[in-house]
Design an enzyme around this catalytic site. Structure first.
Site, PDB file in Angstrom:
ATOM      1  N   LYS A 107       0.739  -1.382   0.139  1.00 24.04           N
ATOM      2  CA  LYS A 107      -0.153   0.079   0.147  1.00 24.04           C
ATOM      3  C   LYS A 107       0.674   1.153  -0.162  1.00 24.04           C
ATOM      4  O   LYS A 107       0.551   2.135  -0.327  1.00 24.04           O
ATOM      5  CB  LYS A 107      -0.837  -0.536   0.990  1.00 24.04           C
ATOM      6  CG  LYS A 107      -1.784  -0.892   1.421  1.00 24.04           C
ATOM      7  CD  LYS A 107      -3.115  -0.467   1.907  1.00 24.04           C
ATOM      8  CE  LYS A 107      -4.128  -1.973   2.168  1.00 24.04           C
ATOM      9  NZ  LYS A 107      -4.020  -3.130   2.577  1.00 24.04           N
TER      10      LYS A 107
HETATM   11  C1  PLP Z   1      -4.339  -4.355   1.870  1.00 20.01           C
HETATM   12  C2  PLP Z   1      -3.919  -5.530   1.995  1.00 20.01           C
HETATM   13  C3  PLP Z   1      -4.286  -6.707   0.553  1.00 20.01           C
HETATM   14  C4  PLP Z   1      -5.430  -6.727   0.324  1.00 20.01           C
HETATM   15  O1  PLP Z   1      -5.167  -5.828  -1.215  1.00 20.01           O
HETATM   16  P1  PLP Z   1      -7.103  -5.421  -1.822  1.00 20.01           P
HETATM   17  O2  PLP Z   1      -6.034  -5.011  -2.748  1.00 20.01           O
HETATM   18  O3  PLP Z   1      -7.315  -5.200  -0.744  1.00 20.01           O
HETATM   19  O4  PLP Z   1      -7.212  -6.872  -2.946  1.00 20.01           O
HETATM   20  C5  PLP Z   1      -3.235  -7.584   0.950  1.00 20.01           C
HETATM   21  N1  PLP Z   1      -2.469  -7.847   2.113  1.00 20.01           N
HETATM   22  C6  PLP Z   1      -2.071  -7.242   2.474  1.00 20.01           C
HETATM   23  C7  PLP Z   1      -0.757  -6.883   2.849  1.00 20.01           C
HETATM   24  C8  PLP Z   1      -2.817  -5.658   2.527  1.00 20.01           C
HETATM   25  O5  PLP Z   1      -1.996  -5.077   3.569  1.00 20.01           O
END
Ligand code: PLP
Length: 437
Positions: A107
């Protein structure tokens, strides 16, 4: 480039509007009016390019009409202050490590890009200070707070449930200071989210200050995630492994896989995708039945994927709307797998013992989906390792009966001094606090 709403009831928006607003007026998600394609020559040449150059090419295709090239390159360079290496884990199975950023999760890419893009619009338009409100159960708050740290013209308020996030997560947004304020709410995550929603709907507050949200529905958060799909391809191409690529994405709100589907539509040669889920499996249900039925989420050890109504499903449906039978077209390109906590734990253990690779609970779903999908000999499997295992130290230590090392970057957060403002879960308190700022 203009942006339309997936609900088709809101007027077209400029990039600036789409980024500042987040969600369209009709509650739909913004989509670019067209998905640009990159030539085969450009994609073939990526093996000779740096991550920064590859990302600039992709960014230019989407944002080139709206931002002058030098500024866009600066934003991309600033966003990608870390690499996304591809690492071999098993025969023909590779991990795309997306945890080398400041908060050790994928993210970081979207949050850093969005912060810089928003900062650019604020400066260009001379907007007064923009206030980002974000409710978090742990991971989103840290990526957003760190992504926006020190960006002029923006103040971030992170609302988190008191005593309900791990100490490692908490220190990632409470020790920063500067333009980041952590609000410790005496309630649970839903209370935090309800406070944020009430704030967006409150006229008096909105007259007093400019409010926006930084969650994954924002186009500036999900689109930049396509950069690292191209970068992964380039790395595999260098190894002569990019011929028949199968990409497995641990999915929650489906923003990450949607970025991969965008890359594919732009011309990235991916043979097929896999959406790897924990027990929150509404997407798998959709693949099997053609019906999309949201459900309340279930708590699992891959908790960043505990989503019962993935917001980006609307984008995927919209993308495949160009086909006569969208469900059939989706099934042809994407398959799905679901894993229980026990299966996730078993995978972490097996891969650690047999391959010497430490998976986090989310990446474990991605890896295991490739195993169960049984790849052909010529195929290469790539799973997205979405966070560093140390972020889930409690879970991983218990599974492996070890004491895994916390990376220096994470330790550094833990040494900072915690600063937070304690508030009740009453909206009146939250509102009075914001009005006093
Ligand atoms: C947010 C997150 C996900 C999921 O990603 P999406 O884009 O919401 O499908 C998977 N793994 C981790 C570690 C995350 O922080």
């Amino acid at each position: 480039m203009k942006y339309y709403s997936t609900n088709k009831q809101a007027p077209l928006a400029t990039l600036e509007d789409a980024v500042v607003k987040g969600l369209a007026g009709d509650k739909g998600l913004y989509m670019p009016e067209s998905i640009p394609s990159l030539s085969e020559g450009t994609i073939n040449d990526m093996k000779n390019r740096s991550f920064h150059e590859i990302a600039c090419t992709v960014a230019q295709a989407f944002f080139g009409d709206d931002i002058e090239p030098e500024t866009l390159h600066e934003i991309v360079k600033d966003t990608l202050s870390f690499d996304t290496p591809v690492v071999e884990v098993d025969d023909n199975i590779y991990s795309l490590e997306l945890f080398h950023g400041p908060t050790l999760a994928f993210k970081d890419v979207g949050a850093r890009f969005m912060a810089r893009l928003l900062g650019y619009f604020i400066k260009k338009e001379g907007l007064k200070q923009v206030n980002v409100l974000v409710a978090t159960s742990g991971d989103t708050g840290s990526a957003v707070a760190n992504g926006f740290l020190g960006v002029p013209g923006i103040h971030v308020y992170v609302l988190y449930p008191k005593g309900k996030v791990s100490p490692i997560q908490e220190c990632q947004f409470t020790t920063l200071g500067q333009n980041i304020t952590a609000l410790e709410i005496d309630g649970n995550f839903d209370d935090c989210q309800a406070l944020v929603k009430s704030a967006f709907m409150n006229t008096e507050l909105n007259n007093h200050m400019k409010l926006t949200s930084a969650n994954s529905i924002n186009v500036a958060r999900f689109l930049p995630q396509s950069f690292y799909y191209f970068n992964a391809y380039a790395q595999l191409d260098r190894m002569g492994k990019a011929g028949e690529l199968v990409v497995s994405v641990p999915s929650g709100n489906f923003g990450n896989i949607t970025a991969g589907l965008f890359a594919h539509r732009m011309g990235l040669p991916v043979k097929r995708f896999i959406a790897a889920n924990n027990r929150n499996d509404v997407f798998l249900d959709y693949l099997e039945t053609g019906k999309y039925t949201p459900r309340p989420s279930i708590a699992t050890i891959a908790n960043a994927m505990d989503v019962g109504d993935p917001s980006n499903f609307a984008r995927i449906q919209d993308m495949f709307g160009i086909y006569g039978d969208p469900h059939k077209a989706i099934c042809e390109l994407i398959s799905g797998y679901r894993f229980t906590d026990e299966e996730i734990a078993f995978t972490i253990k097996r891969v650690y013992n047999e391959c010497g690779y430490l998976l986090d609970p989310h990446g474990a779903c991605g890896y295991q989906a490739l195993i169960q999908n049984t790849l052909d000999k010529e195929e290469t499997g790539l799973f997205l390792e979405t966070a560093h295992p140390a972020k889930f130290k409690g879970t991983v230590d218990k599974i492996l009966d070890t004491d895994i090392e916390i990376p220096a970057k994470l330790k550094a957060f833990m040494q900072g001094k915690k600063q937070s403002v304690e508030l009740s879960k009453d909206f009146a308190d939250f509102k009075a606090y914001l009005l006093a700022q």
